[in-house]
Design an enzyme around this catalytic site. Sequence first.
Site, PDB file in Angstrom:
ATOM      1  N   LYS A 176      51.350  30.093  26.617  1.00 46.59           N
ATOM      2  CA  LYS A 176      50.271  30.661  25.751  1.00 46.59           C
ATOM      3  C   LYS A 176      49.715  32.007  26.241  1.00 46.59           C
ATOM      4  CE  LYS A 176      46.185  30.787  25.253  1.00 46.59           C
ATOM      5  NZ  LYS A 176      46.153  32.166  24.867  1.00 46.59           N
ATOM      6  N   GLY A 228      43.894  34.469  34.851  1.00 45.78           N
ATOM      7  CA  GLY A 228      42.728  34.803  34.011  1.00 45.78           C
ATOM      8  C   GLY A 228      41.391  35.008  34.790  1.00 45.78           C
ATOM      9  N   SER A 229      40.334  34.959  34.106  1.00 43.62           N
ATOM     10  CA  SER A 229      39.003  35.342  34.554  1.00 43.62           C
ATOM     11  C   SER A 229      38.559  34.062  35.502  1.00 43.62           C
ATOM     12  CB  SER A 229      38.165  35.575  33.476  1.00 43.62           C
ATOM     13  OG  SER A 229      37.971  34.462  32.777  1.00 43.62           O
ATOM     14  N   THR A 230      37.513  34.459  36.364  1.00 41.29           N
ATOM     15  CA  THR A 230      37.256  33.102  37.260  1.00 41.29           C
ATOM     16  C   THR A 230      36.573  32.063  36.483  1.00 41.29           C
ATOM     17  OG1 THR A 230      37.269  34.579  39.164  1.00 41.29           O
ATOM     18  CG2 THR A 230      35.572  32.780  39.152  1.00 41.29           C
ATOM     19  N   THR A 232      37.015  31.265  32.985  1.00 36.47           N
ATOM     20  CA  THR A 232      37.882  30.519  32.547  1.00 36.47           C
ATOM     21  C   THR A 232      38.550  29.465  33.499  1.00 36.47           C
ATOM     22  OG1 THR A 232      38.398  32.287  30.768  1.00 36.47           O
ATOM     23  CG2 THR A 232      39.942  30.384  30.720  1.00 36.47           C
ATOM     24  N   GLY A 233      38.980  30.095  34.448  1.00 34.32           N
ATOM     25  CA  GLY A 233      39.728  29.391  35.587  1.00 34.32           C
ATOM     26  C   GLY A 233      38.954  27.979  36.072  1.00 34.32           C
ATOM     27  N   GLU A 250      45.096  31.751  39.376  1.00 36.00           N
ATOM     28  CA  GLU A 250      45.102  33.282  39.581  1.00 36.00           C
ATOM     29  C   GLU A 250      43.951  34.102  38.989  1.00 36.00           C
ATOM     30  OE1 GLU A 250      46.897  34.628  42.053  1.00 36.00           O
ATOM     31  OE2 GLU A 250      48.562  33.038  42.227  1.00 36.00           O
ATOM     32  N   CYS A 284      43.387  42.890  38.332  1.00 36.54           N
ATOM     33  CA  CYS A 284      42.795  41.788  39.479  1.00 36.54           C
ATOM     34  C   CYS A 284      42.520  42.313  40.594  1.00 36.54           C
ATOM     35  CB  CYS A 284      43.469  40.397  39.458  1.00 36.54           C
ATOM     36  SG  CYS A 284      45.286  40.717  39.701  1.00 36.54           S
ATOM     37  N   GLU A 383      33.041  41.662  39.068  1.00 39.88           N
ATOM     38  CA  GLU A 383      33.970  42.110  38.660  1.00 39.88           C
ATOM     39  C   GLU A 383      33.799  42.934  37.376  1.00 39.88           C
ATOM     40  OE1 GLU A 383      37.293  39.918  37.170  1.00 39.88           O
ATOM     41  OE2 GLU A 383      38.588  40.757  38.277  1.00 39.88           O
TER      42      GLU A 383
HETATM   43  P1  NAD Z   1      40.511  35.222  30.320  1.00 38.41           P
HETATM   44  O1  NAD Z   1      40.106  34.302  31.327  1.00 38.41           O
HETATM   45  O2  NAD Z   1      39.615  35.727  29.176  1.00 38.41           O
HETATM   46  O3  NAD Z   1      41.800  34.801  29.312  1.00 38.41           O
HETATM   47  C1  NAD Z   1      43.250  34.475  30.083  1.00 38.41           C
HETATM   48  C2  NAD Z   1      44.022  33.459  29.358  1.00 38.41           C
HETATM   49  O4  NAD Z   1      43.155  32.342  29.159  1.00 38.41           O
HETATM   50  C3  NAD Z   1      44.269  34.015  27.754  1.00 38.41           C
HETATM   51  O5  NAD Z   1      45.290  33.581  27.405  1.00 38.41           O
HETATM   52  C4  NAD Z   1      43.030  33.261  27.041  1.00 38.41           C
HETATM   53  O6  NAD Z   1      43.403  33.074  25.843  1.00 38.41           O
HETATM   54  C5  NAD Z   1      43.171  32.021  27.829  1.00 38.41           C
HETATM   55  N1  NAD Z   1      41.665  31.093  27.420  1.00 38.41           N
HETATM   56  C6  NAD Z   1      40.562  31.472  27.207  1.00 38.41           C
HETATM   57  N2  NAD Z   1      39.824  30.357  27.295  1.00 38.41           N
HETATM   58  C7  NAD Z   1      40.457  29.443  27.526  1.00 38.41           C
HETATM   59  C8  NAD Z   1      40.173  27.899  27.696  1.00 38.41           C
HETATM   60  N3  NAD Z   1      38.875  27.543  27.621  1.00 38.41           N
HETATM   61  N4  NAD Z   1      41.069  27.302  27.804  1.00 38.41           N
HETATM   62  C9  NAD Z   1      42.623  27.665  28.069  1.00 38.41           C
HETATM   63  N5  NAD Z   1      42.750  28.927  28.012  1.00 38.41           N
HETATM   64  C10 NAD Z   1      41.788  29.615  27.666  1.00 38.41           C
HETATM   65  O7  NAD Z   1      41.004  36.629  31.028  1.00 38.41           O
HETATM   66  P2  NAD Z   1      41.410  38.092  30.501  1.00 38.41           P
HETATM   67  O8  NAD Z   1      40.333  38.629  29.898  1.00 38.41           O
HETATM   68  O9  NAD Z   1      42.463  37.688  29.821  1.00 38.41           O
HETATM   69  O10 NAD Z   1      42.161  38.550  31.822  1.00 38.41           O
HETATM   70  C11 NAD Z   1      41.314  39.330  32.919  1.00 38.41           C
HETATM   71  C12 NAD Z   1      41.082  38.330  33.988  1.00 38.41           C
HETATM   72  O11 NAD Z   1      42.099  37.902  34.526  1.00 38.41           O
HETATM   73  C13 NAD Z   1      40.272  39.158  35.220  1.00 38.41           C
HETATM   74  O12 NAD Z   1      39.237  38.462  35.605  1.00 38.41           O
HETATM   75  C14 NAD Z   1      41.362  39.310  35.995  1.00 38.41           C
HETATM   76  O13 NAD Z   1      41.129  39.731  37.364  1.00 38.41           O
HETATM   77  C15 NAD Z   1      42.232  38.072  36.063  1.00 38.41           C
HETATM   78  N6  NAD Z   1      43.449  38.397  36.497  1.00 38.41           N
HETATM   79  C16 NAD Z   1      43.819  38.025  37.554  1.00 38.41           C
HETATM   80  C17 NAD Z   1      45.055  37.898  38.101  1.00 38.41           C
HETATM   81  C18 NAD Z   1      45.543  37.359  39.600  1.00 38.41           C
HETATM   82  O14 NAD Z   1      46.909  37.406  39.750  1.00 38.41           O
HETATM   83  N7  NAD Z   1      44.901  37.013  40.475  1.00 38.41           N
HETATM   84  C19 NAD Z   1      46.158  38.604  37.486  1.00 38.41           C
HETATM   85  C20 NAD Z   1      45.693  39.382  36.231  1.00 38.41           C
HETATM   86  C21 NAD Z   1      44.611  39.296  35.749  1.00 38.41           C
END
Ligand code: NAD
Length: 483
Positions: A176, A228-230, A232-233, A250, A284, A383
């Site tokens: 996704k 993605g973001s911390t 959501t993680g 990540e 990131c 961040e």
């Molecule tokens: P985000 O967490 O908003 O979204 C990431 C993904 O998660 C998207 O596909 C989104 O649709 C999905 N998502 C959102 N809420 C969800 C949920 N409740 N359940 C399941 N999936 C969900 O992040 P973003 O704004 O897309 O990306 C930016 C962030 O990603 C920054 O914090 C950046 O540091 C991080 N990032 C980390 C790395 C790494 O390798 N550590 C690499 C790239 C980006």
Amino acid sequence: MIQINHYIQGRRKASQPSQLHPALNPYNGETIAEFPYASAEEVNSAVESAAEAFVHWRRSESRQRGEYLTRMADEIEKRAEQIATAISQSCGKPISEARFDVQDSVDCYRYYADIANGLDDNNNLSVTVSDKAFSSRLQYQPTGVVALITPWNFPTVTTSWKLAPALAAGCTVVLKPSEYTPLAESFLADICDAADIPPGVVNIIYGAAEAGSHLIKHPSVRKVSFTGSTTTGAFISHACADDIKNVSLELGGKSPVIVFDDADIEQAVSAVTGGILFNNGQMCSATSRLLVQQNIAPQLLRRLRQTFADMRPGDPADDNCVLGPLANQAQYEKVCAYFDIAAEEKLNLLTGGKAFAHPTSQFMVEPTIYTDVPLNSRLWTEEIFGPVLCTHTFTSEDEAIAIANDCDYGLAATIISATDEHGERIADQIEAGHIWINTDQRVLTETSWGGMKKSGLGRELGPWGLSAYREVKHITRCTGGKA
Ligand code: NAD
């Protein structure tokens, strides 16, 4: 208008026009494609398709999986310019950087193709055990159906770092991608078809939090790999904990770049500028905290101020563009909110600090530097994910290390010093998953990627990236001392 469809069981599933959402080019606001948000039924059907395909894929010869991955790399290469253009249009990334991303993906597929070639030969090997009455062999098994969830800042790259090792290991997947970059990922369906990937091995569903949330909770999903973001993680980590589900995360960062007073100033300018302005700071690994030794701070900041002030955002499609717009409205508003917080906190503004007026693009900001930022400032600790550099001076090595490590995150760091030996010594003491010494940021496929603390769990790339998709199993029997 390009219409993007879910890709389930090797087929594109058409959606009703009422289910479609526009994918926007952040540079000019134009709709570049329309895509659906997956319903719960569509998510279920993608997972069921992956589960069905797993029965055969897990038993395929690893050498054959390596051939599939090589074909995927070849197919990406054939479409390189088309994919780079889609990446650039989807998130405002300068086209030169998008081309680099495509090459990064190709390298990743080729790397795991090579690894896959040798997997069967190195499986089921016997283990030396101390009790000679027993023998034991070590078997690696693919984890199962995995959910891959990716962000918008490095579409294609973050996907390939997950998909290539998952397929090499023998897992089947439901991907996704981010709702902001569906076009950049939509080529994957064509690539899988052209590479003859068996139906159901790779499934792609589009959508946002709701689809992602449904996907990770599906009982047939054995592992979630998330970038993605911390915030959501943390949500995903909780959800996986409920089912004791394997998870890799990540996440975000607030990485330091440390410049010592014996550094080559031009090398420092290059590393600091690239570390915060590449991809418009939406990395990131952005080194958004500059720690500079006090006696060279005036000289370095003067050069940085000039460099930042000379860099103006432009059209990402232009070969000479180095800065585009921010990737979407939410990100633009977030960065502008930090300009307001900086004003409230009365930070010292060296350059930038406001939106950049552009005739066609609404999401541009000026490359920005704040100096002498207090260590408890929100701009120093949070961040921002934009072209905003915060600086602070230090006088001793110990002070620099302590400030660098005083952070919730631990993803990356850069050290600039006259001698590599000095850099190595400092690197040993920094809490981060990847550290660069006297170089711009470069992530090589053979090295690991991932962070400590709130930057994540687990590692991607290299052999660690493969391990993330394999279960370890030992089969032990009593031989009574006979072989
Ligand atoms: P985000 O967490 O908003 O979204 C990431 C993904 O998660 C998207 O596909 C989104 O649709 C999905 N998502 C959102 N809420 C969800 C949920 N409740 N359940 C399941 N999936 C969900 O992040 P973003 O704004 O897309 O990306 C930016 C962030 O990603 C920054 O914090 C950046 O540091 C991080 N990032 C980390 C790395 C790494 O390798 N550590 C690499 C790239 C980006």
